[in-house]
Design an enzyme around this catalytic site. Sequence first.
Site, PDB file in Angstrom:
ATOM      1  N   GLY A  17       0.790  -1.232   0.000  1.00 19.88           N
ATOM      2  CA  GLY A  17       0.000   0.000   0.000  1.00 19.88           C
ATOM      3  C   GLY A  17       0.821   1.280   0.000  1.00 19.88           C
ATOM      4  CB  VAL A  62       2.159  -0.810  15.482  1.00 13.52           C
ATOM      5  CG1 VAL A  62       3.059  -0.762  14.264  1.00 13.52           C
ATOM      6  CG2 VAL A  62       0.684  -0.804  15.098  1.00 13.52           C
ATOM      7  CE1 TYR A 156      -8.404   5.055   9.071  1.00 18.57           C
ATOM      8  CE2 TYR A 156      -9.787   6.652   7.947  1.00 18.57           C
ATOM      9  CZ  TYR A 156      -8.571   6.016   8.105  1.00 18.57           C
ATOM     10  OH  TYR A 156      -7.510   6.365   7.307  1.00 18.57           O
TER      11      TYR A 156
HETATM   12  N1  NAD Z   1      -6.043   4.482   1.468  1.00 22.95           N
HETATM   13  C1  NAD Z   1      -6.654   5.599   1.858  1.00 22.95           C
HETATM   14  O1  NAD Z   1      -7.628   6.060   1.266  1.00 22.95           O
HETATM   15  C2  NAD Z   1      -6.125   6.361   3.051  1.00 22.95           C
HETATM   16  C3  NAD Z   1      -6.546   7.696   3.220  1.00 22.95           C
HETATM   17  C4  NAD Z   1      -6.073   8.404   4.315  1.00 22.95           C
HETATM   18  C5  NAD Z   1      -5.208   7.801   5.204  1.00 22.95           C
HETATM   19  N2  NAD Z   1      -4.825   6.499   5.003  1.00 22.95           N
HETATM   20  C6  NAD Z   1      -3.925   5.923   5.979  1.00 22.95           C
HETATM   21  O2  NAD Z   1      -2.723   5.546   5.327  1.00 22.95           O
HETATM   22  C7  NAD Z   1      -2.169   4.388   5.983  1.00 22.95           C
HETATM   23  C8  NAD Z   1      -1.936   3.290   4.966  1.00 22.95           C
HETATM   24  O3  NAD Z   1      -3.173   3.008   4.327  1.00 22.95           O
HETATM   25  P1  NAD Z   1      -3.299   1.957   3.135  1.00 22.95           P
HETATM   26  O4  NAD Z   1      -4.507   2.326   2.370  1.00 22.95           O
HETATM   27  O5  NAD Z   1      -1.994   1.794   2.434  1.00 22.95           O
HETATM   28  O6  NAD Z   1      -3.643   0.644   3.966  1.00 22.95           O
HETATM   29  P2  NAD Z   1      -3.410  -0.903   3.613  1.00 22.95           P
HETATM   30  O7  NAD Z   1      -4.513  -1.616   4.317  1.00 22.95           O
HETATM   31  O8  NAD Z   1      -3.256  -1.075   2.127  1.00 22.95           O
HETATM   32  O9  NAD Z   1      -2.004  -1.212   4.297  1.00 22.95           O
HETATM   33  C9  NAD Z   1      -1.886  -1.140   5.690  1.00 22.95           C
HETATM   34  C10 NAD Z   1      -0.629  -1.896   6.091  1.00 22.95           C
HETATM   35  O10 NAD Z   1      -0.546  -1.819   7.522  1.00 22.95           O
HETATM   36  C11 NAD Z   1      -0.277  -3.117   8.018  1.00 22.95           C
HETATM   37  N3  NAD Z   1      -0.809  -3.247   9.377  1.00 22.95           N
HETATM   38  C12 NAD Z   1      -2.107  -3.258   9.753  1.00 22.95           C
HETATM   39  N4  NAD Z   1      -2.203  -3.422  11.090  1.00 22.95           N
HETATM   40  C13 NAD Z   1      -0.926  -3.500  11.558  1.00 22.95           C
HETATM   41  C14 NAD Z   1      -0.368  -3.681  12.851  1.00 22.95           C
HETATM   42  N5  NAD Z   1      -1.149  -3.841  13.932  1.00 22.95           N
HETATM   43  N6  NAD Z   1       0.981  -3.704  12.974  1.00 22.95           N
HETATM   44  C15 NAD Z   1       1.774  -3.586  11.879  1.00 22.95           C
HETATM   45  N7  NAD Z   1       1.305  -3.421  10.627  1.00 22.95           N
HETATM   46  C16 NAD Z   1      -0.041  -3.383  10.463  1.00 22.95           C
HETATM   47  C17 NAD Z   1      -0.952  -4.069   7.032  1.00 22.95           C
HETATM   48  O11 NAD Z   1      -0.403  -5.376   7.109  1.00 22.95           O
HETATM   49  C18 NAD Z   1      -0.687  -3.363   5.699  1.00 22.95           C
HETATM   50  O12 NAD Z   1       0.548  -3.758   5.126  1.00 22.95           O
HETATM   51  C19 NAD Z   1      -3.153   4.010   7.087  1.00 22.95           C
HETATM   52  O13 NAD Z   1      -2.751   4.601   8.303  1.00 22.95           O
HETATM   53  C20 NAD Z   1      -4.451   4.650   6.604  1.00 22.95           C
HETATM   54  O14 NAD Z   1      -5.344   4.914   7.655  1.00 22.95           O
HETATM   55  C21 NAD Z   1      -5.269   5.771   3.949  1.00 22.95           C
END
Ligand code: NAD
Length: 252
Positions: A17, A62, A156
């Site tokens: 991601g 984490v 969230y």
């Molecule tokens: N995708 C979006 O639209 C968006 C928008 C705003 C913010 N975000 C934030 O960006 C960040 C990444 O989002 P993404 O869309 O790439 O998510 P994703 O679900 O594609 O990836 C999240 C990653 O975090 C890891 N993860 C989850 N729980 C964990 C834990 N307890 N310990 C260690 N690793 C853990 C997962 O294995 C995964 O590799 C997140 O914090 C999300 O809230 C995402």
Amino acid sequence: MSEKQPKTIIITGAASGIGFAFAEHLAQAGNRIVIADLRGAEEAAGCLKAAGHQALGVQVDVVSEADVTRMAEAATAAFGGIDGLVNNAGLFTTLALRPFEEIPNQEWMRVMEVNTLGPFNCAKAVLPALRKSGRGRIVNIASTVPIKGPPNMAHYVASKGAVIAFTRSLARELAKDSITVNAIAPGFTLSDGVLQEGLQDRIGANARTAGRCIQRDQVPGDLVAALAYLVGDGAAFVTGQTLAVDGGGVFL
Ligand SMILES: NC(=O)c1ccc[n+]([C@@H]2O[C@H](COP(=O)([O-])OP(=O)(O)OC[C@H]3O[C@@H](n4cnc5c(N)ncnc54)[C@H](O)[C@@H]3O)[C@@H](O)[C@H]2O)c1
């Protein structure tokens, strides 16, 4: 201090991601990257190493103090110190969209654990090393949702509001140690997790870009330059800030 002097940077949730896009970009700039993730960390670090970069993968939840202590120790053992932490791991893409009264308490607690206790744990674990670094950086990945307040994901939204508040408080506490603490607030981004879960379809094309100045979908590559700026030495006088990177959806 040269703008290009490499740093050792831990990025949580970076096996896929947005986190992996961050890892790749910072590695290409010559930084040493520690990928910390629940799953796939070693494989992701292997991809960076195969491309000639310095990287380490550590399997970490984490939420676990023991895990993040081991993460900090492994990073220091491999690279001699830690200069940056990117708190990117988060629960978002796997969450069901539903009215707040239908969210089970356990799910609320788990979202808060991963999205708020996680960054707190990781920051504590790397703090001694960041103090030693003398140019430490913490960047928390928040979201624009606490500003916009969308429905059907109240836990969230609340958790990301907490991340922004945590960022500000920590910035005041750690400036004396030459550590800056900032947040990036992405808009809705077509990450691996979003695409795997079909979240883009559940949210719908109109909602994805509604209110954006730049009317297109956001991709992980849109975020990487903002992170490079905040972890770079040129941002040494920038702290406590939340930088929205969302095509002009919100103005902070
Ligand atoms: N995708 C979006 O639209 C968006 C928008 C705003 C913010 N975000 C934030 O960006 C960040 C990444 O989002 P993404 O869309 O790439 O998510 P994703 O679900 O594609 O990836 C999240 C990653 O975090 C890891 N993860 C989850 N729980 C964990 C834990 N307890 N310990 C260690 N690793 C853990 C997962 O294995 C995964 O590799 C997140 O914090 C999300 O809230 C995402």
